[in-house]
Every structure is written in structure tokens, then in C-alpha cells.
Scaffold this active site. Structure first.
Site, PDB file in Angstrom:
ATOM      1  N   ILE A 193      42.600  22.779 -91.619  1.00 20.02           N
ATOM      2  CA  ILE A 193      43.124  24.065 -92.064  1.00 20.02           C
ATOM      3  C   ILE A 193      42.756  25.092 -90.998  1.00 20.02           C
ATOM      4  CG2 ILE A 193      43.097  25.823 -93.879  1.00 20.02           C
ATOM      5  CD1 ILE A 193      41.988  23.542 -95.763  1.00 20.02           C
ATOM      6  N   GLU A 194      43.752  25.570 -90.281  1.00 19.73           N
ATOM      7  CA  GLU A 194      43.480  26.474 -89.159  1.00 19.73           C
ATOM      8  C   GLU A 194      43.533  27.928 -89.588  1.00 19.73           C
ATOM      9  OE1 GLU A 194      44.930  23.549 -85.560  1.00 19.73           O
ATOM     10  OE2 GLU A 194      46.182  25.279 -86.044  1.00 19.73           O
ATOM     11  N   GLU A 218      37.909  16.241 -91.940  1.00 18.27           N
ATOM     12  CA  GLU A 218      36.735  15.505 -92.405  1.00 18.27           C
ATOM     13  C   GLU A 218      35.813  16.408 -93.221  1.00 18.27           C
ATOM     14  OE1 GLU A 218      38.045  15.775 -89.386  1.00 18.27           O
ATOM     15  OE2 GLU A 218      37.380  14.152 -88.058  1.00 18.27           O
ATOM     16  N   CYS A 246      35.260  15.196 -84.543  1.00 21.44           N
ATOM     17  CA  CYS A 246      34.652  16.077 -83.540  1.00 21.44           C
ATOM     18  C   CYS A 246      33.137  16.125 -83.754  1.00 21.44           C
ATOM     19  CB  CYS A 246      35.254  17.473 -83.613  1.00 21.44           C
ATOM     20  SG  CYS A 246      34.649  18.479 -84.987  1.00 21.44           S
ATOM     21  N   CYS A 259      31.965  17.851 -87.030  1.00 20.57           N
ATOM     22  CA  CYS A 259      32.110  17.000 -88.224  1.00 20.57           C
ATOM     23  C   CYS A 259      31.059  15.893 -88.243  1.00 20.57           C
ATOM     24  CB  CYS A 259      33.510  16.411 -88.297  1.00 20.57           C
ATOM     25  SG  CYS A 259      34.729  17.645 -88.774  1.00 20.57           S
TER      26      CYS A 259
HETATM   27 ZN   LIG Z   1      35.828  18.123 -86.872  1.00 26.03          ZN
END
Ligand SMILES: [Zn+2]
Length: 137
Positions: free
Chosen positions: A46-47, A58, A93, A96
Site C-alpha cells: 500500500i503506497e 508482508e 525487503c 520486512c
Molecule cells: Zn518489505
């Protein structure tokens, strides 16, 4: 422990990817987190127009699970790719990985899926070795 249905979890991540809100990166990600009690929580990225408040798939799945009282997990599947591109293996990433570390044991299974039948599996410990977590405090 019950046998984990990798294909089902991979498909849940792929399905969750469709909910992605990613107008800036145009990189859609879905995740499906399997709790020890058998429940599956899904999430998408969700940006935000301000960029830094953006949340990954995640962590969306993890926060949904934890906010509903689940803190023990056996596996997480991740599926991601740029809009319109062939699916590729999409790894979590660093943010996460660190966030998962709060709740995940080294034997959490991480499934990175191109499709429901084309995926790689790793242990969480493989993806975040020599990590810092709750046991270090
Ligand atoms: Zn991430």
C-alpha cells in the site's frame, strides 16, 4: 505439525497481489502468512504519495495477523512483479525481514512464488542470518 500446502499459500499471495495499491512504483506485491493455528492472513503493498509511509505486503499481512491476536507463524508466501511484467521471485525487503524477526523463528518457511507451482522455499534464518531480535535485549 500439519503439512503446509505451499501451492495454496502461494496462490493466496498471488491473489492478494491483485489488491495492491501501487500507483507510484507500479510494482504489485501480495503476501500470505500462515499462522500456527491454520489461519491465513493476506496483505498487499500500500503506497503513499509521501513515499515513506508506504507499507509492504508482508508487513500488511503480519500486522493484520498480530492485530487479531496471532503471533505464531509457520510460513509466509510472497508474490510480486511490476505491472504487466512476467512474475519473478520477489524477496522480502530488509524492513520486512526485520519486522518478521519480531515474531518469526529461524525455521519459518518463506515461499517466493512466480506462480502457484513455480516457487522457491527458504528458511527465515537463511534470509536474515546473524540477526538482531527480541532475544538480544
Ligand atoms: Zn518489505
Amino acid at each position: 505439525m500439519e503439512k503446509i500446502d505451499y501451492e495454496q499459500l502461494a496462490q493466496a499471495a498471488i491473489d492478494a497481489k491483485a489488491m495492491s495499491y501501487s500507483p507510484y512504483s507500479k510494482f504489485q506485491v501480495g503476501a500470505a502468512l500462515l499462522c500456527k493455528n491454520g489461519k491465513i492472513y493476506t496483505g498487499c503493498n500500500i503506497e503513499s504519495a509521501a513515499y515513506s509511509p508506504t507499507n509492504c505486503a508482508e508487513r500488511t499481512a503480519l500486522f493484520k495477523a498480530v492485530s487479531e491476536g496471532n503471533r505464531e507463524f509457520t510460513a509466509i508466501a510472497i508474490a510480486g512483479a511490476p505491472d504487466g511484467a512476467e512474475p519473478n521471485y520477489c524477496y522480502p525487503c530488509g524492513v520486512c525481514r526485520q519486522t518478521l524477526k519480531e515474531f518469526a523463528a529461524d525455521d519459518l518457511i518463506v515461499i517466493v512464488a512466480k506462480t502457484a507451482t513455480d516457487y522457491r522455499t527458504h528458511s527465515f534464518g537463511e534470509l536474515l542470518p546473524y540477526s538482531f531480535g527480541p532475544d538480544d535485549l
